[in-house]
Design a protein around this motif. Structure first.
Motif, mmCIF file in Angstrom:
data_model
loop_
_atom_site.group_PDB
_atom_site.id
_atom_site.type_symbol
_atom_site.label_atom_id
_atom_site.label_comp_id
_atom_site.label_asym_id
_atom_site.label_seq_id
_atom_site.Cartn_x
_atom_site.Cartn_y
_atom_site.Cartn_z
ATOM 1 N N ASP A 1 0.888 -1.323 0.107
ATOM 2 C CA ASP A 1 -0.139 -0.100 0.123
ATOM 3 C C ASP A 1 0.819 1.258 0.106
ATOM 4 O O ASP A 1 1.808 1.445 1.069
ATOM 5 C CB ASP A 1 -0.908 0.196 1.376
ATOM 6 C CG ASP A 1 -1.858 1.003 1.402
ATOM 7 O OD1 ASP A 1 -1.767 2.235 0.641
ATOM 8 O OD2 ASP A 1 -3.054 1.007 1.877
ATOM 9 N N LEU B 1 -2.131 -1.218 -3.721
ATOM 10 C CA LEU B 1 -2.992 -0.360 -3.109
ATOM 11 C C LEU B 1 -2.803 1.069 -2.966
ATOM 12 O O LEU B 1 -1.390 1.229 -2.599
ATOM 13 C CB LEU B 1 -3.638 -0.794 -1.772
ATOM 14 C CG LEU B 1 -4.125 -2.281 -1.816
ATOM 15 C CD1 LEU B 1 -4.706 -2.471 -0.694
ATOM 16 C CD2 LEU B 1 -5.057 -2.562 -3.048
ATOM 17 N N HIS C 1 -4.942 -1.480 -7.617
ATOM 18 C CA HIS C 1 -6.034 -0.621 -7.400
ATOM 19 C C HIS C 1 -5.405 0.724 -6.634
ATOM 20 O O HIS C 1 -5.423 0.897 -5.396
ATOM 21 C CB HIS C 1 -7.105 -1.137 -6.245
ATOM 22 C CG HIS C 1 -7.614 -2.602 -6.736
ATOM 23 N ND1 HIS C 1 -8.584 -2.512 -7.743
ATOM 24 C CD2 HIS C 1 -7.072 -3.802 -6.510
ATOM 25 C CE1 HIS C 1 -8.780 -3.889 -8.113
ATOM 26 N NE2 HIS C 1 -7.919 -4.713 -7.410
ATOM 27 N N LEU D 1 -8.321 4.105 -4.517
ATOM 28 C CA LEU D 1 -9.227 4.006 -3.310
ATOM 29 C C LEU D 1 -9.496 4.994 -2.359
ATOM 30 O O LEU D 1 -8.808 5.973 -2.612
ATOM 31 C CB LEU D 1 -8.457 2.881 -2.422
ATOM 32 C CG LEU D 1 -7.796 1.598 -3.064
ATOM 33 C CD1 LEU D 1 -7.045 0.896 -1.914
ATOM 34 C CD2 LEU D 1 -9.138 0.777 -3.321
ATOM 35 N N THR E 1 -6.607 4.653 2.150
ATOM 36 C CA THR E 1 -5.403 3.640 2.260
ATOM 37 C C THR E 1 -4.995 3.263 3.395
ATOM 38 O O THR E 1 -5.659 3.717 4.546
ATOM 39 C CB THR E 1 -4.405 4.432 1.559
ATOM 40 O OG1 THR E 1 -3.784 5.277 2.096
ATOM 41 C CG2 THR E 1 -4.548 4.719 0.022
ATOM 42 N N GLY E 2 -4.084 2.535 3.224
ATOM 43 C CA GLY E 2 -3.445 1.979 4.923
ATOM 44 C C GLY E 2 -2.872 3.177 5.698
ATOM 45 O O GLY E 2 -2.973 3.253 7.064
ATOM 46 N N LEU F 1 -6.208 4.341 7.443
ATOM 47 C CA LEU F 1 -6.975 3.479 7.687
ATOM 48 C C LEU F 1 -7.577 3.801 9.209
ATOM 49 O O LEU F 1 -8.722 3.339 9.372
ATOM 50 C CB LEU F 1 -6.421 2.209 7.479
ATOM 51 C CG LEU F 1 -7.384 0.900 7.723
ATOM 52 C CD1 LEU F 1 -8.460 0.931 6.626
ATOM 53 C CD2 LEU F 1 -6.694 -0.427 7.513
ATOM 54 N N GLN G 1 -15.789 1.353 6.275
ATOM 55 C CA GLN G 1 -14.626 1.401 5.264
ATOM 56 C C GLN G 1 -13.527 0.796 5.715
ATOM 57 O O GLN G 1 -12.758 -0.021 4.779
ATOM 58 C CB GLN G 1 -14.173 3.060 5.245
ATOM 59 C CG GLN G 1 -15.030 4.022 4.695
ATOM 60 C CD GLN G 1 -14.767 5.607 4.778
ATOM 61 O OE1 GLN G 1 -14.145 5.862 5.919
ATOM 62 N NE2 GLN G 1 -14.767 6.138 3.907
ATOM 63 N N GLY G 2 -13.015 0.472 6.944
ATOM 64 C CA GLY G 2 -12.034 -0.309 7.538
ATOM 65 C C GLY G 2 -12.305 -1.818 6.909
ATOM 66 O O GLY G 2 -11.519 -2.572 6.522
ATOM 67 N N TYR H 1 -11.858 -2.339 3.161
ATOM 68 C CA TYR H 1 -10.416 -2.447 2.978
ATOM 69 C C TYR H 1 -9.732 -3.619 3.272
ATOM 70 O O TYR H 1 -8.968 -4.236 2.713
ATOM 71 C CB TYR H 1 -9.589 -1.246 3.594
ATOM 72 C CG TYR H 1 -8.098 -1.139 3.498
ATOM 73 C CD1 TYR H 1 -7.574 -0.281 2.427
ATOM 74 C CD2 TYR H 1 -7.032 -1.901 4.453
ATOM 75 C CE1 TYR H 1 -6.228 -0.179 2.316
ATOM 76 C CE2 TYR H 1 -5.808 -2.010 4.138
ATOM 77 C CZ TYR H 1 -5.445 -0.945 3.085
ATOM 78 O OH TYR H 1 -4.019 -0.801 2.960
ATOM 79 N N ASP H 2 -9.980 -4.020 4.663
ATOM 80 C CA ASP H 2 -9.488 -5.385 5.334
ATOM 81 C C ASP H 2 -9.793 -6.502 4.357
ATOM 82 O O ASP H 2 -9.037 -7.478 4.106
ATOM 83 C CB ASP H 2 -9.694 -5.570 6.709
ATOM 84 C CG ASP H 2 -9.171 -4.494 7.691
ATOM 85 O OD1 ASP H 2 -8.286 -3.718 7.183
ATOM 86 O OD2 ASP H 2 -9.845 -4.390 8.758
ATOM 87 N N ARG I 1 -10.356 -6.761 1.278
ATOM 88 C CA ARG I 1 -10.076 -6.829 0.073
ATOM 89 C C ARG I 1 -8.436 -7.436 0.274
ATOM 90 O O ARG I 1 -7.817 -8.366 -0.484
ATOM 91 C CB ARG I 1 -9.518 -5.269 -0.630
ATOM 92 C CG ARG I 1 -8.704 -5.289 -1.831
ATOM 93 C CD ARG I 1 -8.562 -4.008 -2.285
ATOM 94 N NE ARG I 1 -9.783 -2.863 -2.168
ATOM 95 C CZ ARG I 1 -10.482 -2.690 -3.421
ATOM 96 N NH1 ARG I 1 -10.125 -3.105 -4.396
ATOM 97 N NH2 ARG I 1 -11.390 -1.849 -3.238
#
Length: 184
Positions: free
Chosen positions: A59, A120, A148, A151, A154-155, A158, A165-166, A169-170, A172
């Motif tokens: 990421d 990411l 990707h 987004l 991002t991390g 996060l 949203q978290g 992301y997780d 994915r």
């Protein structure tokens, strides 16, 4: 650079020492590494050194640690100056004597063989979004990275995301590791 990849390799080695309750080895098989920013840079360098690292989720990857150092100098001083960046680079190399390598992530990506990679990033990553997009083009044609870079978070951001949203992301990241490490 070298310090963080050494830490990632030490973590993989530690996994290989773990055993299940029945005494069977827990590690030893394919491993996946996730990293954000310098952690992503360290992960790609560690994968180059350890063939058990079969999948990577990276990421907002800087091209080199020098890119992160330059951004930190700018953030703390307000100046984006070549001379100041040069001095900071010398100081960092002296401080981490022998343990600060600045190998381009693209060069490493070209030599990763058939590792599976998910890249990411997003607008909140600033200039790291562009370096991540450029990195996507560096992987071998027979093992292209899945990227990707649009987004919504991002991390990097996060921790301030909503639970929903978290979770997205997780999910994915988890699903990528599940598919690539199980061979699907």
């Amino acid at each position: 650079g070298a310090l963080e990849s050494d830490d990632a390799l030490a973590a993989v080695d530690f996994l290989n020492t773990l055993k299940t309750a029945q005494g069977n080895p827990l590690g030893g098989g394919p491993v996946g590494i996730y990293g954000v920013e310098m952690g992503a840079y360290a992960a790609i360098q560690a994968a180059r050194q350890n063939p058990n690292v079969r999948a990577l989720v990276l990421d907002s990857v800087p091209d080199t640690p020098d890119e992160v150092l330059r951004a930190a100098v700018k953030a703390h001083t307000g100046f984006d100056n070549d001379f100041l960046g040069f001095i900071a680079g010398i100081g960092t190399r002296l401080y981490f004597y022998g343990h600060f390598a600045s190998r381009a992530a693209c060069i490493t990506a070209e030599n990763l063989g058939d590792r599976r990679v998910l890249l990411l990033s997003g607008a909140d990553a600033g200039p790291l979004r562009a370096s991540t997009e450029a990195l996507a083009k560096c992987f071998p044609a027979h093992a292209p990275a899945e990227a990707h870079t649009d987004l919504p978070l991002t991390g990097i951001t996060l921790a301030s995301a909503s639970p929903e949203q978290g979770e997205l992301y997780d999910r994915r990241v988890i699903e990528f590791f599940d598919r690539k490490l199980r061979g699907n």
